[in-house]
Design an enzyme around this catalytic site. Structure first.
Site, PDB file in Angstrom:
ATOM      1  N   LYS A  66       3.789   1.799  -0.356  1.00 24.79           N
ATOM      2  CA  LYS A  66       3.826   0.903  -1.525  1.00 24.79           C
ATOM      3  C   LYS A  66       2.931   1.372  -2.668  1.00 24.79           C
ATOM      4  O   LYS A  66       3.200   1.069  -3.827  1.00 24.79           O
ATOM      5  CB  LYS A  66       3.424  -0.522  -1.118  1.00 24.79           C
ATOM      6  CG  LYS A  66       4.479  -1.251  -0.299  1.00 24.79           C
ATOM      7  CD  LYS A  66       4.060  -2.690  -0.047  1.00 24.79           C
ATOM      8  CE  LYS A  66       5.015  -3.370   0.904  1.00 24.79           C
ATOM      9  NZ  LYS A  66       4.748  -4.812   1.031  1.00 24.79           N
ATOM     10  N   ASP A 102       6.461  -9.197  -3.622  1.00 25.25           N
ATOM     11  CA  ASP A 102       5.809  -9.835  -2.464  1.00 25.25           C
ATOM     12  C   ASP A 102       5.114 -11.145  -2.869  1.00 25.25           C
ATOM     13  O   ASP A 102       5.329 -12.191  -2.245  1.00 25.25           O
ATOM     14  CB  ASP A 102       4.779  -8.896  -1.826  1.00 25.25           C
ATOM     15  CG  ASP A 102       5.433  -7.752  -1.063  1.00 25.25           C
ATOM     16  OD1 ASP A 102       6.518  -7.954  -0.504  1.00 25.25           O
ATOM     17  OD2 ASP A 102       4.843  -6.653  -1.032  1.00 25.25           O
TER      18      ASP A 102
END
Ligand code: ATR
Length: 288
Positions: A66, A102
């Site tokens: 990420k 997220d």
């Protein structure tokens, strides 16, 4: 032309994203195949370059890439630059845009599952890792009044606090664990405690019996479904949100960025739940 999308991670074989994204794409009648792209770090730049082809819609990115994916992209959208992590890539005519869904997925899970609006509320976040970062930025963006970050390693909580202070909104503080949940509107477990396979053990770093009655308790761990944190919260009579909704809503937001359509979240939940149940029955069959 059949389009493709997929999830980039390493390992990625246990990801639920191909299951529920595939179900959503089929449900909407979109001709896209969603694949699991297992990618070791040394092949990450090659994998990302392939996303520029016209038949690729984009990708999800998961552990451990990420952060590493950021310099390979052309532009960062939403709060992904501040968070320092990207979980969604969109291919727009060969240019790659990175987003982080997220935290926004977490906020949407609170609104959708229990009609809880973060605006003006106080939060205790247990943990200061990647998941806590995304959630904390999204909570401030949604108008949270205050966030206390409680982490086993205090220096990591303090580092996150400093980054959050730069947003200039909401009060932020850092402390070490264990932490008292008294006086918070919402307590969130972002530590790996209770997560299958993490090795973090089952010792919940917060005595939930000290929480006020109206406190919302959220665990972002979704395997197993019934975590030690959720068990303690229910025993204390608190309202709870389990981890699956955050996973589904971050995926729903990715789906919406790629397709421009509203994600069929019920279809995504159903597909993820039946896959989790299938895996659990295989696990108990092999362990008995
Ligand atoms: P993620 O991206 O899922 O947040 P991470 O960045 O590895 O994963 O962060 C894991 C978090 O769980 C950290 O806050 C970690 O605390 P440290 O920063 O002190 O390592 C926390 N954690 C892991 N095991 C724990 C345990 N047994 N008790 C309390 N916290 C734990």
């Amino acid at each position: 032309m059949t389009l493709t999308a997929g999830i980039i991670g390493h390992p990625v074989g246990h990801s639920l994203s191909p299951v529920f994204q595939g179900a959503a794409l089929r449900h909407c009648g979109i001709d896209v195949t969603y694949e699991a792209w297992d990618t070791p770090l040394e092949r990450l730049d090659q994998r990302v370059e392939l996303l520029r082809y016209p038949d690729v819609l984009g990708a999800n990115v998961t552990i451990p890439h990420k952060e590493a994916v950021i310099p390979l992209l052309d532009e960062l959208g939403g709060q992904s630059a501040a968070v320092g992590a990207v979980n969604t890539i969109v291919n727009r005519e060969g240019r790659l845009f990175g987003f982080n869904t997220d935290g926004p997925g977490f906020v949407r899970s609170l609104r959708s599952e229990v009609a809880f609006d973060p605006a003006g509320r106080s939060f205790l976040l247990l943990g200061a890792g990647g998941a806590a970062r995304g959630i904390a930025f999204a909570l401030l963006d949604a108008g949270a009044a205050s966030i206390v970050i409680a982490n086993r390693t205090l220096a990591r909580a303090e580092a996150l606090m400093k980054d959050l202070e730069a947003v200039g909104r909401g009060m932020v503080a850092a402390t070490s664990l264990p932490a008292s949940p008294a006086g918070f509107d919402c307590v969130v477990n972002t530590t790996s405690v209770g997560m299958h396979g993490s090795g973090a053990g089952d010792q919940v770093p917060c005595d939930l019996s000290q929480a006020d009655g109206g406190t919302l308790a959220v665990d972002i761990v979704y395997v197993p479904e019934e975590t030690p944190f959720l068990r303690d919260a229910r025993a204390a009579g608190l309202r709870t949100v389990p981890g699956l909704p955050m996973l589904i809503y971050q995926g729903a937001l990715s789906f919406e960025l790629w397709t421009g359509l509203d994600a069929p979240v019920d279809v995504m939940f159903e597909a993820a739940r039946s896959e989790l149940a299938r895996r659990e029955s295989m696990r108990s069959a092999t362990s008995s």
